[in-house]
Design a protein around this motif. Structure first.
Motif, PDB file in Angstrom:
ATOM      1  N   ASN A 189      -0.629  63.172   1.677  1.00 51.17           N
ATOM      2  CA  ASN A 189      -0.957  61.978   0.902  1.00 51.17           C
ATOM      3  C   ASN A 189      -2.336  62.062   0.257  1.00 51.17           C
TER       4      ASN A 189
ATOM      5  N   SER B 171       1.811  60.113   7.514  1.00 49.25           N
ATOM      6  CA  SER B 171       1.951  59.513   6.183  1.00 49.25           C
ATOM      7  C   SER B 171       2.014  57.999   6.238  1.00 49.25           C
ATOM      8  N   MET B 172       2.411  57.433   7.396  1.00 49.82           N
ATOM      9  CA  MET B 172       2.579  55.996   7.512  1.00 49.82           C
ATOM     10  C   MET B 172       1.246  55.248   7.516  1.00 49.82           C
ATOM     11  N   PHE B 173       0.198  55.858   8.066  1.00 45.81           N
ATOM     12  CA  PHE B 173      -1.075  55.126   8.168  1.00 45.81           C
ATOM     13  C   PHE B 173      -2.184  55.690   7.290  1.00 45.81           C
TER      14      PHE B 173
ATOM     15  N   SER C  29       9.420  63.448   4.897  1.00 46.24           N
ATOM     16  CA  SER C  29       9.088  64.021   6.209  1.00 46.24           C
ATOM     17  C   SER C  29      10.266  63.952   7.173  1.00 46.24           C
TER      18      SER C  29
ATOM     19  N   GLY D 218       4.523  55.459   0.096  1.00 45.92           N
ATOM     20  CA  GLY D 218       4.602  55.600   1.549  1.00 45.92           C
ATOM     21  C   GLY D 218       6.034  55.771   2.020  1.00 45.92           C
ATOM     22  N   LEU D 219       6.957  54.993   1.435  1.00 44.56           N
ATOM     23  CA  LEU D 219       8.368  55.112   1.790  1.00 44.56           C
ATOM     24  C   LEU D 219       8.914  56.477   1.394  1.00 44.56           C
TER      25      LEU D 219
ATOM     26  N   TRP E 177       5.518  62.613   9.249  1.00 44.77           N
ATOM     27  CA  TRP E 177       6.010  61.261   8.942  1.00 44.77           C
ATOM     28  C   TRP E 177       5.068  60.213   9.526  1.00 44.77           C
ATOM     29  N   ALA E 178       4.662  60.412  10.768  1.00 42.98           N
ATOM     30  CA  ALA E 178       3.746  59.458  11.402  1.00 42.98           C
ATOM     31  C   ALA E 178       2.410  59.404  10.654  1.00 42.98           C
TER      32      ALA E 178
ATOM     33  N   SER F 267       3.393  51.015  -1.795  1.00 39.00           N
ATOM     34  CA  SER F 267       4.500  50.817  -0.857  1.00 39.00           C
ATOM     35  C   SER F 267       5.612  51.837  -1.058  1.00 39.00           C
TER      36      SER F 267
ATOM     37  N   THR G  54       7.237  59.333   0.992  1.00 40.83           N
ATOM     38  CA  THR G  54       6.686  60.376   1.861  1.00 40.83           C
ATOM     39  C   THR G  54       7.362  60.353   3.226  1.00 40.83           C
ATOM     40  N   SER G  55       7.672  59.166   3.722  1.00 46.02           N
ATOM     41  CA  SER G  55       8.355  59.042   5.007  1.00 46.02           C
ATOM     42  C   SER G  55       9.750  59.665   4.943  1.00 46.02           C
TER      43      SER G  55
END
Length: 526
Positions: A147, A92-94, A429, A422-423, A89-90, A419, A425-426
């Motif tokens: 990603n 995928s965020m950046f 996870s 990313g959401l 999750w972390a 956007s 994938t978060s």
């Protein structure tokens, strides 16, 4: 000249008409080594789990400064295993922002630092904390890979190979998982399980070297106005083909995107509340639901904990568990192998019968298999449990396992893709973390009824596919947006043709109107 023209009027050497070729396949495979590493990380803890957490190979002893095992409770083990998903999750965020700035190749190279660091931490672990941190760091690498591999492969693919390469990532994850389980059979004793964890670092180092020999994404290079490099990269991927028309289409699309980019992009909140030019709430909900449903199916629980489940199912004694390979470990090996075969089957049928139909069949079959696993567990029939765990993984991976990865790019316009992806994938996870963490807790609490909650969740996915899921097969995104715009609603009425022939007061018509009304009430408060 006619000999050089296909029936569709497209020249045979036009790169737009190109099937899978050697340079494209090799580039996709090198990028997908990150996916193989992802599979290795999540699969490597399955078979040696009892040796590590329960010291089934014998009492804890120390040699050269390292313990033979790291004893812990099932709850702590679930947390250690689940931290990989939290790290994903972390990551995928950046990952998207870094890849957009530095490129797909360079980001994949940088990402291998996480795989190497995570492998070093886990293979040298002397405490629960170090093992947990190592799993989290490796998870960051998994999140970036999830990603970036799909992004790179979609950007280098031709029109004819987009569907195949779309499922390539899930296939490589399962191959990595299967390979980790094959190797685990010989490396599950103490201290050999440490070598098993270290192989992730070897894979990362090998990929870093190979990445120098594949081209960067032509689309990324064109976005950065590196036109000559973009053309050269595309030509390398389309060996001996004329890329003129394809490259012109790429630059024209990017020019159009730049014009659109001059307009303010909608925020995630505007998208989720329908405050956009075209109301995308139904499509966004579908993408988010699919990414969540992939993890709440229970499939990752099978991948992480099948050895422990089958050891209990077959009532293996402590002495039998020490005799590696056990029947539980061998059956786990088969579960991993059948998953890879299933994805290949799914990749070939997806474009023939459509995403929605495949998901309907896959999710319903997975729910049914969950019920039979419960029945087999309750009746204490080990072979029945093992058989339906095989069928569970087969039917899940055929459709529900990889369709979610395709959904965002097929259902959403480019302006909101970043956007929402990313959401999504978060959410994927975080759901994986929750399932991974609670799975051993549910195992203790529910016993033979462990798969009953997953029968329910897979049935919910089936109902979603029947009534709500958009079908994108053979449709441009503009058509999908027009057809499924609006708040969350009943999009597919299986009885529509029959209901239209009946009176307005027919029971089924009333039923669908009531559901539509309930969805409208719900979405008006979003």
């Amino acid at each position: 000249m006619s000999a050089d023209i296909s029936e569709t009027g497209v020249p045979h050497n036009d790169s737009r008409n190109s099937p899978l070729n050697k340079p494209l396949l090799l580039s996709a495979m090198v990028a997908a080594l990150s996916s193989i590493n992802y599979g290795w990380v999540i699969g490597s803890v399955n078979i040696p789990s009892q040796v590590i957490e329960k010291c089934s190979g014998g009492p804890e002893t120390w040699s050269n400064g390292f313990p033979s095992c790291i004893p812990m409770s099932s709850t702590l083990w679930g947390l250690v295993v689940g931290l990989t998903a939290l790290g994903a999750w972390a990551g995928s965020m950046f990952s998207g922002q870094i890849a957009d700035r530095f490129g797909r190749k360079r980001t994949l190279m940088f990402n291998n630092v996480f795989f190497v660091a995570g492998a070093l931490l886990t293979c040298t672990a002397t405490s629960i904390a170090q093992l947990a941190i190592g799993r989290f760091v490796s998870g960051i690498g998994c999140g970036v890979a999830a990603n970036l591999v799909s992004t790179y492969n979609s950007e280098v693919a031709t029109t004819r190979t987009r569907g195949f390469l779309g499922g390539f990532q899930q296939l490589m994850i399962l191959i990595g998982l299967f390979l980790s389980q094959i190797v685990s059979i010989g490396l599950s004793t103490a201290p050999l399980w440490r070598i098993l964890f270290s192989i992730s670092a070897v894979l990362a180092i090998v990929q870093t070297g190979l990445l120098f020999f594949i081209p960067e994404s032509p689309k990324f290079l064109a976005i950065k106005d590196r036109t000559d490099e973009s053309r050269a990269a595309l030509q390398k991927l389309r060996a001996n083909l004329d890329i003129t028309l394809e490259f012109n289409e790429l630059t024209a699309m990017l020019e159009s995107s730049r014009e659109s980019a001059a307009m303010p992009k909608p925020s995630a909140w505007q998208i989720l509340t329908g405050k956009t030019e075209i109301d995308l709430r139904h499509l966004v909900f579908s993408v988010l639901f699919l990414m969540m449903s992939q993890q709440w199916s229970g499939a990752k629980g099978v991948m992480f904990y099948s050895t422990e489940i089958l050891s209990t199912t077959f009532h293996l004694t402590e002495e039998e568990i020490k005799k590696i390979p056990t029947i539980a470990q061998l059956l786990t090996l088969g579960i991993g192998g059948i998953g890879a075969v299933a994805v290949i089957i799914g990749m070939f049928i997806l474009d023939k019968i459509g995403r929605r139909t495949v998901l309907i069949c896959s999710s319903l079959a997975t729910a049914i298999c969950s019920v039979f696993i419960v029945v087999g567990s309750k009746l204490d029939i080990g072979p029945m449990v093992a058989t339906f765990m095989y069928f569970f993984n087969l039917v899940f991976q055929c459709g529900a396992g990889f369709i979610p990865y395709l959904s965002a790019s097929e259902l959403l316009p480019y302006s909101v893709l970043g956007s929402i992806s990313g959401l999504a994938t978060s959410i994927n996870s975080l759901t994986l973390f929750i399932v991974s963490f609670i799975f051993p807790i549910l195992d203790k609490a529910l016993g033979p009824y462990l798969f009953l909650p997953f029968a329910v969740t897979n049935l919910i996915t089936f109902l979603f596919a029947v009534f709500i899921m958009p079908e994108a097969k053979g449709k441009p995104i503009s058509e999908v947006m027009k057809e499924y715009q609006g708040p969350i609603h009943i999009a597919n009425n299986p009885f529509a043709s029959r209901a239209s022939k009946r009176s307005e007061n027919a029971a089924e018509t009333t039923f669908y109107r009531l559901l539509d009304h309930l969805f409208s009430i719900f979405t008006n408060y979003m």
